[in-house]
Motif scaffolding. Structure first.
Motif, PDB file in Angstrom:
ATOM      1  N   GLY A  54      16.182   7.203 -20.406  1.00  0.00           N
ATOM      2  CA  GLY A  54      14.726   7.268 -20.425  1.00  0.00           C
ATOM      3  C   GLY A  54      14.091   6.387 -19.372  1.00  0.00           C
ATOM      4  O   GLY A  54      13.117   6.770 -18.715  1.00  0.00           O
ATOM      5  N   LEU A  55      14.663   5.182 -19.175  1.00  0.00           N
ATOM      6  CA  LEU A  55      14.123   4.249 -18.185  1.00  0.00           C
ATOM      7  C   LEU A  55      14.270   4.798 -16.770  1.00  0.00           C
ATOM      8  O   LEU A  55      13.318   4.772 -15.978  1.00  0.00           O
ATOM      9  N   THR A  56      15.469   5.301 -16.433  1.00  0.00           N
ATOM     10  CA  THR A  56      15.680   5.806 -15.073  1.00  0.00           C
ATOM     11  C   THR A  56      14.885   7.084 -14.822  1.00  0.00           C
ATOM     12  O   THR A  56      14.369   7.296 -13.718  1.00  0.00           O
ATOM     13  N   LEU A  57      14.752   7.940 -15.843  1.00  0.00           N
ATOM     14  CA  LEU A  57      13.952   9.155 -15.681  1.00  0.00           C
ATOM     15  C   LEU A  57      12.486   8.802 -15.456  1.00  0.00           C
ATOM     16  O   LEU A  57      11.831   9.343 -14.553  1.00  0.00           O
ATOM     17  N   THR A  58      11.970   7.875 -16.263  1.00  0.00           N
ATOM     18  CA  THR A  58      10.572   7.469 -16.130  1.00  0.00           C
ATOM     19  C   THR A  58      10.306   6.846 -14.768  1.00  0.00           C
ATOM     20  O   THR A  58       9.325   7.186 -14.091  1.00  0.00           O
ATOM     21  N   ALA A  59      11.194   5.930 -14.351  1.00  0.00           N
ATOM     22  CA  ALA A  59      11.013   5.276 -13.053  1.00  0.00           C
ATOM     23  C   ALA A  59      11.108   6.282 -11.913  1.00  0.00           C
ATOM     24  O   ALA A  59      10.316   6.242 -10.957  1.00  0.00           O
ATOM     25  N   GLY A  60      12.068   7.198 -11.998  1.00  0.00           N
ATOM     26  CA  GLY A  60      12.249   8.175 -10.931  1.00  0.00           C
ATOM     27  C   GLY A  60      11.055   9.096 -10.773  1.00  0.00           C
ATOM     28  O   GLY A  60      10.533   9.277  -9.665  1.00  0.00           O
ATOM     29  N   VAL A  61      10.592   9.670 -11.881  1.00  0.00           N
ATOM     30  CA  VAL A  61       9.450  10.583 -11.817  1.00  0.00           C
ATOM     31  C   VAL A  61       8.195   9.837 -11.374  1.00  0.00           C
ATOM     32  O   VAL A  61       7.417  10.329 -10.544  1.00  0.00           O
ATOM     33  N   ALA A  62       7.996   8.625 -11.904  1.00  0.00           N
ATOM     34  CA  ALA A  62       6.801   7.853 -11.555  1.00  0.00           C
ATOM     35  C   ALA A  62       6.765   7.532 -10.063  1.00  0.00           C
ATOM     36  O   ALA A  62       5.729   7.700  -9.401  1.00  0.00           O
ATOM     37  N   LEU A  63       7.885   7.078  -9.506  1.00  0.00           N
ATOM     38  CA  LEU A  63       7.908   6.718  -8.085  1.00  0.00           C
ATOM     39  C   LEU A  63       7.693   7.937  -7.192  1.00  0.00           C
ATOM     40  O   LEU A  63       6.970   7.865  -6.188  1.00  0.00           O
ATOM     41  N   VAL A  64       8.309   9.059  -7.550  1.00  0.00           N
ATOM     42  CA  VAL A  64       8.120  10.274  -6.750  1.00  0.00           C
ATOM     43  C   VAL A  64       6.656  10.713  -6.778  1.00  0.00           C
ATOM     44  O   VAL A  64       6.057  11.023  -5.734  1.00  0.00           O
ATOM     45  N   LEU A  65       6.054  10.718  -7.966  1.00  0.00           N
ATOM     46  CA  LEU A  65       4.675  11.185  -8.078  1.00  0.00           C
ATOM     47  C   LEU A  65       3.685  10.214  -7.434  1.00  0.00           C
ATOM     48  O   LEU A  65       2.712  10.638  -6.806  1.00  0.00           O
ATOM     49  N   VAL A  66       3.915   8.908  -7.580  1.00  0.00           N
ATOM     50  CA  VAL A  66       3.028   7.938  -6.921  1.00  0.00           C
ATOM     51  C   VAL A  66       3.143   8.079  -5.408  1.00  0.00           C
ATOM     52  O   VAL A  66       2.138   8.050  -4.682  1.00  0.00           O
ATOM     53  N   GLY A  67       4.370   8.250  -4.905  1.00  0.00           N
ATOM     54  CA  GLY A  67       4.554   8.453  -3.474  1.00  0.00           C
ATOM     55  C   GLY A  67       3.832   9.685  -2.979  1.00  0.00           C
ATOM     56  O   GLY A  67       3.176   9.664  -1.928  1.00  0.00           O
ATOM     57  N   LEU A  68       3.926  10.780  -3.737  1.00  0.00           N
ATOM     58  CA  LEU A  68       3.219  12.004  -3.358  1.00  0.00           C
ATOM     59  C   LEU A  68       1.709  11.809  -3.407  1.00  0.00           C
ATOM     60  O   LEU A  68       0.976  12.298  -2.541  1.00  0.00           O
ATOM     61  N   THR A  69       1.234  11.086  -4.423  1.00  0.00           N
ATOM     62  CA  THR A  69      -0.200  10.866  -4.575  1.00  0.00           C
ATOM     63  C   THR A  69      -0.763  10.045  -3.424  1.00  0.00           C
ATOM     64  O   THR A  69      -1.875  10.293  -2.948  1.00  0.00           O
ATOM     65  N   LEU A  70       0.004   9.059  -2.958  1.00  0.00           N
ATOM     66  CA  LEU A  70      -0.464   8.189  -1.877  1.00  0.00           C
ATOM     67  C   LEU A  70      -0.259   8.798  -0.500  1.00  0.00           C
ATOM     68  O   LEU A  70      -0.818   8.315   0.479  1.00  0.00           O
ATOM     69  N   LEU A  71       0.538   9.862  -0.417  1.00  0.00           N
ATOM     70  CA  LEU A  71       0.812  10.481   0.879  1.00  0.00           C
ATOM     71  C   LEU A  71      -0.486  11.018   1.477  1.00  0.00           C
ATOM     72  O   LEU A  71      -1.222  11.765   0.844  1.00  0.00           O
ATOM     73  N   GLY A  72      -0.767  10.628   2.686  1.00  0.00           N
ATOM     74  CA  GLY A  72      -1.991  11.069   3.339  1.00  0.00           C
ATOM     75  C   GLY A  72      -3.177  10.165   3.092  1.00  0.00           C
ATOM     76  O   GLY A  72      -4.242  10.365   3.659  1.00  0.00           O
ATOM     77  N   ASN A  73      -3.022   9.150   2.239  1.00  0.00           N
ATOM     78  CA  ASN A  73      -4.089   8.186   1.998  1.00  0.00           C
ATOM     79  C   ASN A  73      -4.227   7.287   3.225  1.00  0.00           C
ATOM     80  O   ASN A  73      -3.267   6.670   3.669  1.00  0.00           O
ATOM     81  N   ASP A  74      -5.432   7.218   3.760  1.00  0.00           N
ATOM     82  CA  ASP A  74      -5.644   6.455   4.990  1.00  0.00           C
ATOM     83  C   ASP A  74      -5.313   4.976   4.826  1.00  0.00           C
ATOM     84  O   ASP A  74      -4.967   4.293   5.780  1.00  0.00           O
ATOM     85  N   GLY A  75      -5.417   4.472   3.601  1.00  0.00           N
ATOM     86  CA  GLY A  75      -5.162   3.056   3.382  1.00  0.00           C
ATOM     87  C   GLY A  75      -3.701   2.734   3.129  1.00  0.00           C
ATOM     88  O   GLY A  75      -3.340   1.572   2.978  1.00  0.00           O
ATOM     89  N   VAL A  76      -2.856   3.742   3.066  1.00  0.00           N
ATOM     90  CA  VAL A  76      -1.439   3.534   2.775  1.00  0.00           C
ATOM     91  C   VAL A  76      -0.614   4.219   3.852  1.00  0.00           C
ATOM     92  O   VAL A  76      -0.826   5.387   4.154  1.00  0.00           O
ATOM     93  N   GLY A  77       0.322   3.508   4.431  1.00  0.00           N
ATOM     94  CA  GLY A  77       1.156   4.093   5.460  1.00  0.00           C
ATOM     95  C   GLY A  77       2.082   5.156   4.904  1.00  0.00           C
ATOM     96  O   GLY A  77       2.500   5.100   3.747  1.00  0.00           O
ATOM     97  N   THR A  78       2.423   6.122   5.764  1.00  0.00           N
ATOM     98  CA  THR A  78       3.345   7.178   5.348  1.00  0.00           C
ATOM     99  C   THR A  78       4.693   6.597   4.960  1.00  0.00           C
ATOM    100  O   THR A  78       5.358   7.087   4.040  1.00  0.00           O
ATOM    101  N   SER A  79       5.103   5.526   5.646  1.00  0.00           N
ATOM    102  CA  SER A  79       6.400   4.921   5.350  1.00  0.00           C
ATOM    103  C   SER A  79       6.456   4.395   3.919  1.00  0.00           C
ATOM    104  O   SER A  79       7.496   4.473   3.261  1.00  0.00           O
ATOM    105  N   VAL A  80       5.329   3.866   3.416  1.00  0.00           N
ATOM    106  CA  VAL A  80       5.296   3.370   2.034  1.00  0.00           C
ATOM    107  C   VAL A  80       5.520   4.522   1.062  1.00  0.00           C
ATOM    108  O   VAL A  80       6.294   4.411   0.101  1.00  0.00           O
ATOM    109  N   SER A  81       4.857   5.644   1.313  1.00  0.00           N
ATOM    110  CA  SER A  81       5.023   6.810   0.448  1.00  0.00           C
ATOM    111  C   SER A  81       6.460   7.309   0.471  1.00  0.00           C
ATOM    112  O   SER A  81       7.033   7.649  -0.571  1.00  0.00           O
TER     113      SER A  81
END
Length: 438
Positions: free
Chosen positions: A190-217
């Motif tokens: 449960g922990l690894t599934l939650t962390a994995g999905v959360a990181l992927v979705l946060v990265g996708l959400t921040l992708l293209g955000n002018d205040g966040v570099g693409t490398s961070v996403s």
């Protein structure tokens, strides 16, 4: 079923209204719109990461217990959202509401599946999804008026009443279902599934955000993939996994889930792009555009109801083939509208994508559920819900990034054609579904 719908109905409506009220929230809480938008994004992400684990807990302890626990949480955090004193507290309450929604979605779907025999299950799912899918339209119409007349805080007072009604009704009417599995909870999974999905979705959400570099996403998404790989390895070794890897090898379980993911990429990606089509190409105001956009969820709701009756006639394979084909055609209609600035093509697209996606969802849910054992309905529903949110977030972010800041007919059309391509892949995958339950 009528007893469990109000709980999720209220959450779905509140998400729609809060999306419209982001600007008002930012001004009232003295913050930027980027931060205020996390009141919506945070709830969606929390819902995505909680559905699979919530479904498994329902399989173990009972779906009624899981559903009522989620309903109690909603009764508590919904009015607290209206009393939020800063943006951090509001985001926290919305994340808690997202967790509750994820658990309620998995438990609610499992209870509907358990309550109806196979012969009538697709109809029940059609009714259920029809009721829930009408929530965004009602949220836009009713909730939008509340925001305009009284302010965004009163939205949570309204939905708090709905949450209380849902809790009382479900506690009184719903009988115990599921549960009783004598297994331990796979916490590391449960922990690894939650962390994995959360990181992927946060990265996708921040992708293209002018205040966040693409490398961070990219780093966030790569980290998510590592956690998901660890989850897959853990699930192969533990005696009682969250989701049996054997199910993933069954095509009538895994393929419908991937079809739903791709279809949501197209459907929801188009949903967030279409307001730009109205304002930038057709010259409409946002208020008028919002009213016409309500046609889409209303049509979707009607067709989800019909889809429950279409599934037994067309079958597990042809229903999503037809549905995803219509979804692809509708996205092409939107592309033509972007090129020609045509209201006619836009209206046609609104109806066709809603019809296609609406008729196939009950079929895909039923097919995937028929491929698993009844004691695993909760986790199966949870996994479908998690990947659905992955498709939603990926589609929304990718298609918005494609239109860019300098919105033109070509950039809008390219975004819609990407959505059409995802729907075409869904058609190809649907052809691999076995017509018989397996």
């Amino acid at each position: 079923m009528a007893a469990i719908v109000p709980v999720q109905f209220g959450v779905s409506m509140s998400l729609t209204v809060i999306a419209v009220a982001v600007g008002d929230i930012a001004r009232d809480l003295d913050t930027g719109t980027d931060a205020a938008s996390w009141t919506v994004t945070g709830a969606i992400l929390a819902s995505a990461v909680s559905t699979s684990l919530g479904g498994k807990l329902g399989d173990i302890y009972g779906h009624r217990r899981a559903f009522l626990a989620a309903a109690v949480m909603l009764v508590v955090v919904t009015p607290l959202s209206g009393l939020a004193w800063n943006i951090e507290s509001l985001i926290g309450f919305r994340v808690a509401a997202g967790v509750a929604n994820g658990v309620a979605t998995a438990a609610g779907t499992a209870m509907v599946l358990l309550a109806f025999p196979i012969a009538t299950r697709s109809r029940a799912i059609g009714w259920y999804q029809s009721a829930l899918s009408g929530a965004p339209a009602i949220g836009l119409i009713v909730g939008g008026q509340i925001v305009e007349q009284f302010g965004w805080r009163w939205v949570f007072a309204f939905f708090g009443v709905i949450a209380v009604i849902g809790l009382v009704t479900s506690a009184t009417v719903v009988r115990p279902m599921g549960g009783g599995l004598d297994v331990s909870v796979d916490y590391w999974g449960g922990l690894t599934l939650t962390a994995g999905v959360a990181l992927v979705l946060v990265g996708l959400t921040l992708l293209g955000n002018d205040g966040v570099g693409t490398s961070v996403s990219v780093i966030l998404m790569a980290g998510g993939v590592v956690f998901l790989a660890a989850f897959a390895r853990i699930e192969q070794r533990v005696p009682e996994p969250i989701i049996s890897m054997a199910y993933l090898r069954k095509r009538n379980f895994s393929i419908p889930i991937w079809v739903v993911t791709l279809a949501n990429f197209s459907f929801m990606g188009g949903l967030v792009v279409t307001p730009f089509l109205f304002t930038e190409r057709l010259g409409w105001g946002l208020g008028a555009a919002t009213l016409l956009l309500a046609v889409r969820p209303i049509t979707f709701s009607s067709c989800a109801f019909a889809g429950g009756y279409i599934h037994p006639r067309l079958g597990a394979r042809m229903t999503p083939v037809v549905g995803s084909s219509l979804l692809a055609v509708g996205m092409v209609f939107f592309a033509l509208s972007a090129w020609q600035a045509s209201l006619g093509w836009t209206v046609a697209g609104l109806f066709v994508v809603a019809i296609g996606h609406g008729i196939q969802l009950p079929s895909l849910t039923t097919t995937a559920s028929d491929a698993v054992e009844p004691e695993d309905y909760g986790v199966a529903s949870g996994m479908r819900g998690t990947l659905t949110q992955v498709g939603v977030t990926t589609g929304m972010q990718t298609m918005v990034i494609m239109i860019g800041t300098d919105i033109t007919g070509n950039s809008l059309a390219s975004s819609y054609l990407l959505g059409a391509s995802a729907a075409i892949v869904a058609v190809a995958l649907s052809l691999a579904i076995s017509p018989r339950s397996s």
